[in-house]
Scaffold this active site. Sequence first.
Site, PDB file in Angstrom:
ATOM      1  N   PRO A  81       0.827  -1.222   0.000  1.00 25.69           N
ATOM      2  CG  PRO A  81      -0.123  -1.128   2.129  1.00 25.69           C
ATOM      3  CD  PRO A  81       0.631  -2.041   1.197  1.00 25.69           C
TER       4      PRO A  81
ATOM      5  CD  GLU B 144       1.742  -5.533  10.811  1.00 26.87           C
ATOM      6  OE1 GLU B 144       1.760  -4.442  10.230  1.00 26.87           O
ATOM      7  OE2 GLU B 144       0.744  -5.984  11.393  1.00 26.87           O
TER       8      GLU B 144
ATOM      9  NE  ARG C 297      -8.508  -5.156 -20.688  1.00 30.41           N
ATOM     10  CZ  ARG C 297      -8.693  -3.972 -21.243  1.00 30.41           C
ATOM     11  NH1 ARG C 297      -7.812  -3.004 -21.056  1.00 30.41           N
ATOM     12  NH2 ARG C 297      -9.749  -3.744 -22.000  1.00 30.41           N
TER      13      ARG C 297
ATOM     14  CG  ASP D 258     -10.047  -0.353 -22.842  1.00 29.40           C
ATOM     15  OD1 ASP D 258     -11.204  -0.578 -23.203  1.00 29.40           O
ATOM     16  OD2 ASP D 258      -9.156  -1.206 -22.750  1.00 29.40           O
TER      17      ASP D 258
HETATM   18  N1  SAH Z   1       1.758  -3.065   7.476  1.00 31.80           N
HETATM   19  C1  SAH Z   1       1.730  -2.691   6.090  1.00 31.80           C
HETATM   20  C2  SAH Z   1       0.528  -3.310   5.370  1.00 31.80           C
HETATM   21  C3  SAH Z   1       0.618  -4.789   5.256  1.00 31.80           C
HETATM   22  S1  SAH Z   1      -0.734  -5.464   4.414  1.00 31.80           S
HETATM   23  C4  SAH Z   1       1.637  -1.180   5.968  1.00 31.80           C
HETATM   24  O1  SAH Z   1       1.026  -0.565   6.845  1.00 31.80           O
HETATM   25  O2  SAH Z   1       2.138  -0.611   5.011  1.00 31.80           O
HETATM   26  C5  SAH Z   1      -0.108  -7.030   3.947  1.00 31.80           C
HETATM   27  C6  SAH Z   1       0.344  -7.161   2.511  1.00 31.80           C
HETATM   28  O3  SAH Z   1      -0.773  -6.974   1.659  1.00 31.80           O
HETATM   29  C7  SAH Z   1       1.388  -6.156   2.052  1.00 31.80           C
HETATM   30  O4  SAH Z   1       2.679  -6.590   2.317  1.00 31.80           O
HETATM   31  C8  SAH Z   1       1.112  -6.063   0.563  1.00 31.80           C
HETATM   32  O5  SAH Z   1       1.820  -7.065  -0.147  1.00 31.80           O
HETATM   33  C9  SAH Z   1      -0.372  -6.356   0.451  1.00 31.80           C
HETATM   34  N2  SAH Z   1      -1.197  -5.145   0.272  1.00 31.80           N
HETATM   35  C10 SAH Z   1      -2.098  -4.651   1.154  1.00 31.80           C
HETATM   36  N3  SAH Z   1      -2.705  -3.557   0.690  1.00 31.80           N
HETATM   37  C11 SAH Z   1      -2.191  -3.343  -0.538  1.00 31.80           C
HETATM   38  C12 SAH Z   1      -2.431  -2.345  -1.540  1.00 31.80           C
HETATM   39  N4  SAH Z   1      -3.306  -1.356  -1.343  1.00 31.80           N
HETATM   40  N5  SAH Z   1      -1.735  -2.425  -2.691  1.00 31.80           N
HETATM   41  C13 SAH Z   1      -0.824  -3.413  -2.884  1.00 31.80           C
HETATM   42  N6  SAH Z   1      -0.547  -4.373  -1.973  1.00 31.80           N
HETATM   43  C14 SAH Z   1      -1.241  -4.335  -0.815  1.00 31.80           C
END
Ligand code: SAH
Length: 261
Positions: A88, A115, A153, A168
Site C-alpha cells: 500500500p 505486516e 490485456r 478504453d
Molecule cells: N503493514 C503494512 C501493510 C501490510 S498489508 C503497511 O502498513 O504498510 C499485507 C500485505 O498486503 C502487504 O505486504 C502487501 O503485499 C499487500 N497489500 C495490502 N494492501 C495493498 C495495496 N493497497 N496495494 C498493494 N498491496 C497491498
Amino acid sequence: MDVAVLTIFPEMFDRFWTHGIVRRAIEQGHLNGSAVDIRAFAEDRHKVTDDRPYGGGCGMVMKPEPLAKALRAERERMPEAATLLMTPQGRPFSQQTAAELAGRQGLIFICGRYEGVDERIVQQFVDAEISIGDYVLTGGELPAMVVVDAVVRLIPGVLGGLDSAANDSFADGLLEHAHYTRPRDFEGREVPDVLLSGNHAAIAQWRLEAALVRTFLKRPDLLEKREFTAQEIAILKKWSQELENLIQVQSACRPDSLSGH
Ligand code: SAH
C-alpha cells in the site's frame, strides 16, 4: 511475457490463469504465468516464512531468506524481469503504469502477508513498489492479480479487436463512451439513433462527445490535465453555446430566476 508471482498461497492463482483473456494469452503464447510457493524455499523443518518484528509490537514480518532464495531462482530463470513489490506504500497503479509494464519481457511479483516483507528485501531486490489503492488488504495476491490482469490485456495481440484497448477508459485520458447491444428497445429504453445510422463519421463524433460528457460528469479531474484536440474544443464550444442559449431563454421567461434570490 514471463510472469512469476511469489506468494505463500500459490493455490489462489489456480483459477486465475484458467479464465478469460488471461487464459487466452497463455494459450496463444503471449503469457507464461506461474505462482511460486515461497514456503518451498524455506530451509527449516517447519518451512517457516515469517517471524516476529525486531523492536517488538504485534504482527509478523516475512523473513528475508526464503524470499531471497525464491527471487534469485526466478531471476536466474528470467534475467530481464523487473521485480515488483505489492504494497500500500507503493506508486499508485494506473493504466499508464500498466502500459509501461506491458512492454517488459518479464515481471516478478512479491506478495506480502502480515505486516509486509523485511525491508532488506526491498533494498536489495525490488525495482518498483506498486499499490492498487489507498486501503490495506491482507495480502499482495489480489493486487498482483489486478496488475497482471491490467497488463496482460495490453500486450500486443492479446485482445481480439485491434483497437479495443486503445479506446478504453484512461487510455487517452478520457472515460470511454457508453455501450449498447441488442435489443434496440429494452423495456422502453432505446439505443441512440446515430449508432444505428451506419454513418461512421457521425458515430465517431457521437462517441467522442459521449466520452467527453461522461468524463466531465464523472471525473472532471481528468479534464483539468487534458490537452484538448481541435475537435474536442469545437464540442466544448458547442456545449457552452447551448448552455448560454438555455440561460438566455430562462432569463427571458423569468427575469428573476437567475438572479440568485
Ligand atoms: N503493514 C503494512 C501493510 C501490510 S498489508 C503497511 O502498513 O504498510 C499485507 C500485505 O498486503 C502487504 O505486504 C502487501 O503485499 C499487500 N497489500 C495490502 N494492501 C495493498 C495495496 N493497497 N496495494 C498493494 N498491496 C497491498
